[in-house]
Motif scaffolding. Sequence first.
Motif, PDB file in Angstrom:
ATOM      1  N   ALA A   8      -4.693  -4.190   2.117  1.00  0.00           N
ATOM      2  CA  ALA A   8      -4.629  -2.883   2.770  1.00  0.00           C
ATOM      3  C   ALA A   8      -3.202  -2.376   2.828  1.00  0.00           C
ATOM      4  CB  ALA A   8      -5.227  -2.975   4.177  1.00  0.00           C
ATOM      5  N   GLY A   9      -2.268  -3.275   3.105  1.00  0.00           N
ATOM      6  CA  GLY A   9      -0.867  -2.884   3.131  1.00  0.00           C
ATOM      7  C   GLY A   9      -0.392  -2.383   1.782  1.00  0.00           C
ATOM      8  N   LEU A  10      -0.804  -3.042   0.710  1.00  0.00           N
ATOM      9  CA  LEU A  10      -0.448  -2.579  -0.623  1.00  0.00           C
ATOM     10  C   LEU A  10      -1.044  -1.205  -0.902  1.00  0.00           C
ATOM     11  CD1 LEU A  10      -0.898  -5.837  -2.741  1.00  0.00           C
ATOM     12  CD2 LEU A  10       1.250  -4.784  -2.001  1.00  0.00           C
ATOM     13  N   LEU A 153       9.542   3.029   6.350  1.00  0.00           N
ATOM     14  CA  LEU A 153       9.115   1.657   6.627  1.00  0.00           C
ATOM     15  C   LEU A 153       9.393   0.772   5.419  1.00  0.00           C
ATOM     16  CD1 LEU A 153       7.716  -0.422   8.429  1.00  0.00           C
ATOM     17  CD2 LEU A 153       5.526   0.370   7.493  1.00  0.00           C
ATOM     18  N   SER A 154      10.234  -0.237   5.606  1.00  0.00           N
ATOM     19  CA  SER A 154      10.566  -1.161   4.524  1.00  0.00           C
ATOM     20  C   SER A 154       9.488  -2.222   4.392  1.00  0.00           C
ATOM     21  CB  SER A 154      11.914  -1.839   4.816  1.00  0.00           C
ATOM     22  OG  SER A 154      12.952  -0.895   4.911  1.00  0.00           O
ATOM     23  N   PRO A 155       9.130  -2.640   3.161  1.00  0.00           N
ATOM     24  CA  PRO A 155       8.145  -3.705   2.984  1.00  0.00           C
ATOM     25  C   PRO A 155       8.557  -4.960   3.749  1.00  0.00           C
ATOM     26  CG  PRO A 155       8.613  -2.635   0.891  1.00  0.00           C
ATOM     27  CD  PRO A 155       9.608  -2.086   1.875  1.00  0.00           C
ATOM     28  N   GLY A 156       7.605  -5.567   4.418  1.00  0.00           N
ATOM     29  CA  GLY A 156       7.854  -6.791   5.157  1.00  0.00           C
ATOM     30  C   GLY A 156       8.454  -6.592   6.523  1.00  0.00           C
ATOM     31  N   MET A 157       8.693  -5.352   6.933  1.00  0.00           N
ATOM     32  CA  MET A 157       9.281  -5.062   8.231  1.00  0.00           C
ATOM     33  C   MET A 157       8.213  -4.531   9.193  1.00  0.00           C
ATOM     34  SD  MET A 157      12.463  -5.827   8.440  1.00  0.00           S
ATOM     35  CE  MET A 157      13.455  -6.675   7.194  1.00  0.00           C
ATOM     36  N   PRO A 158       8.368  -4.797  10.476  1.00  0.00           N
ATOM     37  CA  PRO A 158       7.378  -4.318  11.437  1.00  0.00           C
ATOM     38  C   PRO A 158       7.650  -2.897  11.902  1.00  0.00           C
ATOM     39  CG  PRO A 158       9.000  -5.669  12.571  1.00  0.00           C
ATOM     40  CD  PRO A 158       9.352  -5.714  11.093  1.00  0.00           C
ATOM     41  N   ILE A 159       6.601  -2.253  12.377  1.00  0.00           N
ATOM     42  CA  ILE A 159       6.711  -1.020  13.150  1.00  0.00           C
ATOM     43  C   ILE A 159       6.767  -1.422  14.616  1.00  0.00           C
ATOM     44  CG2 ILE A 159       5.587   1.155  13.748  1.00  0.00           C
ATOM     45  CD1 ILE A 159       3.930   0.752  11.117  1.00  0.00           C
ATOM     46  N   GLY A 261      -3.173  -2.577   7.428  1.00  0.00           N
ATOM     47  CA  GLY A 261      -2.532  -3.857   7.144  1.00  0.00           C
ATOM     48  C   GLY A 261      -1.041  -3.892   7.398  1.00  0.00           C
ATOM     49  N   LEU A 262      -0.551  -3.121   8.377  1.00  0.00           N
ATOM     50  CA  LEU A 262       0.876  -3.061   8.673  1.00  0.00           C
ATOM     51  C   LEU A 262       1.187  -3.834   9.950  1.00  0.00           C
ATOM     52  CD1 LEU A 262       1.334   0.779   8.035  1.00  0.00           C
ATOM     53  CD2 LEU A 262       1.658  -1.107   6.411  1.00  0.00           C
ATOM     54  N   ASP A 263       2.286  -4.562   9.954  1.00  0.00           N
ATOM     55  CA  ASP A 263       2.711  -5.303  11.141  1.00  0.00           C
ATOM     56  C   ASP A 263       3.192  -4.316  12.193  1.00  0.00           C
ATOM     57  OD1 ASP A 263       2.158  -7.717   9.909  1.00  0.00           O
ATOM     58  OD2 ASP A 263       4.216  -8.009   9.208  1.00  0.00           O
ATOM     59  N   TYR A 264       2.637  -4.442  13.399  1.00  0.00           N
ATOM     60  CA  TYR A 264       2.876  -3.438  14.428  1.00  0.00           C
ATOM     61  C   TYR A 264       2.974  -4.092  15.796  1.00  0.00           C
ATOM     62  CZ  TYR A 264       1.753   0.337  17.725  1.00  0.00           C
ATOM     63  OH  TYR A 264       1.767   1.216  18.770  1.00  0.00           O
ATOM     64  N   LEU A 265       3.950  -3.630  16.585  1.00  0.00           N
ATOM     65  CA  LEU A 265       4.076  -4.030  17.980  1.00  0.00           C
ATOM     66  C   LEU A 265       4.295  -2.783  18.822  1.00  0.00           C
ATOM     67  CD1 LEU A 265       6.414  -7.130  17.591  1.00  0.00           C
ATOM     68  CD2 LEU A 265       4.017  -7.179  18.343  1.00  0.00           C
ATOM     69  N   ASN A 266       3.788  -2.834  20.035  1.00  0.00           N
ATOM     70  CA  ASN A 266       3.935  -1.733  20.975  1.00  0.00           C
ATOM     71  C   ASN A 266       4.402  -2.312  22.301  1.00  0.00           C
ATOM     72  OD1 ASN A 266       3.703   0.439  22.694  1.00  0.00           O
ATOM     73  ND2 ASN A 266       1.469   0.561  22.579  1.00  0.00           N
ATOM     74  N   PHE A 267       5.586  -1.907  22.750  1.00  0.00           N
ATOM     75  CA  PHE A 267       6.143  -2.398  24.002  1.00  0.00           C
ATOM     76  C   PHE A 267       6.193  -1.249  25.003  1.00  0.00           C
ATOM     77  CE2 PHE A 267       8.579  -5.265  20.944  1.00  0.00           C
ATOM     78  CZ  PHE A 267       7.602  -6.256  21.004  1.00  0.00           C
ATOM     79  N   GLU A 268       5.726  -1.535  26.212  1.00  0.00           N
ATOM     80  CA  GLU A 268       5.653  -0.530  27.266  1.00  0.00           C
ATOM     81  C   GLU A 268       6.339  -1.056  28.520  1.00  0.00           C
ATOM     82  OE1 GLU A 268       3.264   2.290  27.474  1.00  0.00           O
ATOM     83  OE2 GLU A 268       1.997   1.949  25.708  1.00  0.00           O
TER      84      GLU A 268
END
Length: 307
Positions: A8-10, A153-159, A261-268
């Motif tokens: 999915a990321g690809l 967004l760089s490949p291999g990097m998280p959002i 398929g993207l690495d994602y974090l959400n901080f609140e």
Amino acid sequence: MLRPMFVAGLAWLALTSAAPASDARVERVDPLTVDDDDFARHRDPADWRGLAVTRIEFREERAAWRLWRIANLRQRKGPLWFVPHDNENAGFEAALVAVRKYGGTIIAVDAGVADGTDGVRMNRAIDYGRPVDPNRNFDSALPGYARRILADLSPGMPIIALHTNGRGFDTADSRCNQSDPPGNGVISIRYCDDTLTPSPSQARAWPWDDDDTVAFAPYRTGTNRADAYCARQMVAADFNVVFERIVTSDRSLSNYAVLHGLDYLNFETLERGVEPAGLAEARKRLVHIIDRALAMCAPRVVRLPPR
């Protein structure tokens, strides 16, 4: 065999790389002269050393948009820091610290594209209908918005999305802790429903001493929630973690990222206003969480030496 999420990321990368040329207005700006409340707090040239600021304006469907793109020139490859709500000031503050420390790019949505609306949550620069929530506009029917937000967004990097929120939660919607004082929304480690499952900190050490300071770990329904990006590490480190089960998209970036398929974090963390002490405390909490999470889960992210 390639993992489905990787495939999915690809697919997302192929989609963005094949996107047509942008019809947006893109202009490099001097951050010391930008007429915006977030920039007005940073009139010291040292705050912007090594950073390039670009204003991106475009229209899509019924809304006009303005984005601020803040890129680290020393380290362009790094996380994509996303600040969707213009009234969540500590998110912008923490992103500015983080982009100097880890590189990458900030994308901050500016509600001030409509006259008299700088520093509000919703985009009111619309032709008709209701104002648009910038974090509820990730829709396949509106491909330009997501494409522009995620272009750096760089490949291999998280959002990494950064938010502040109000005290408490809507007890009428929660399946647990319904006797708590009523609040608004769902952002609390004490809230739970069919979609959101809390994993509270046991020690309650700072910054997790606050019910409204949480890390979200979104995962696709039918998969093990512990396999969500960084989830095992955050639970082991005694974070306040909210697992978000995603079935179909609610048009938020967390849903969009997981379904692509993207690495994602959400901080609140709790919104503490714009007075210096409150703003500093909220920023400090978010930066602490960022430092811990990246150290545990993102070995490709390089921490830059101080200048």
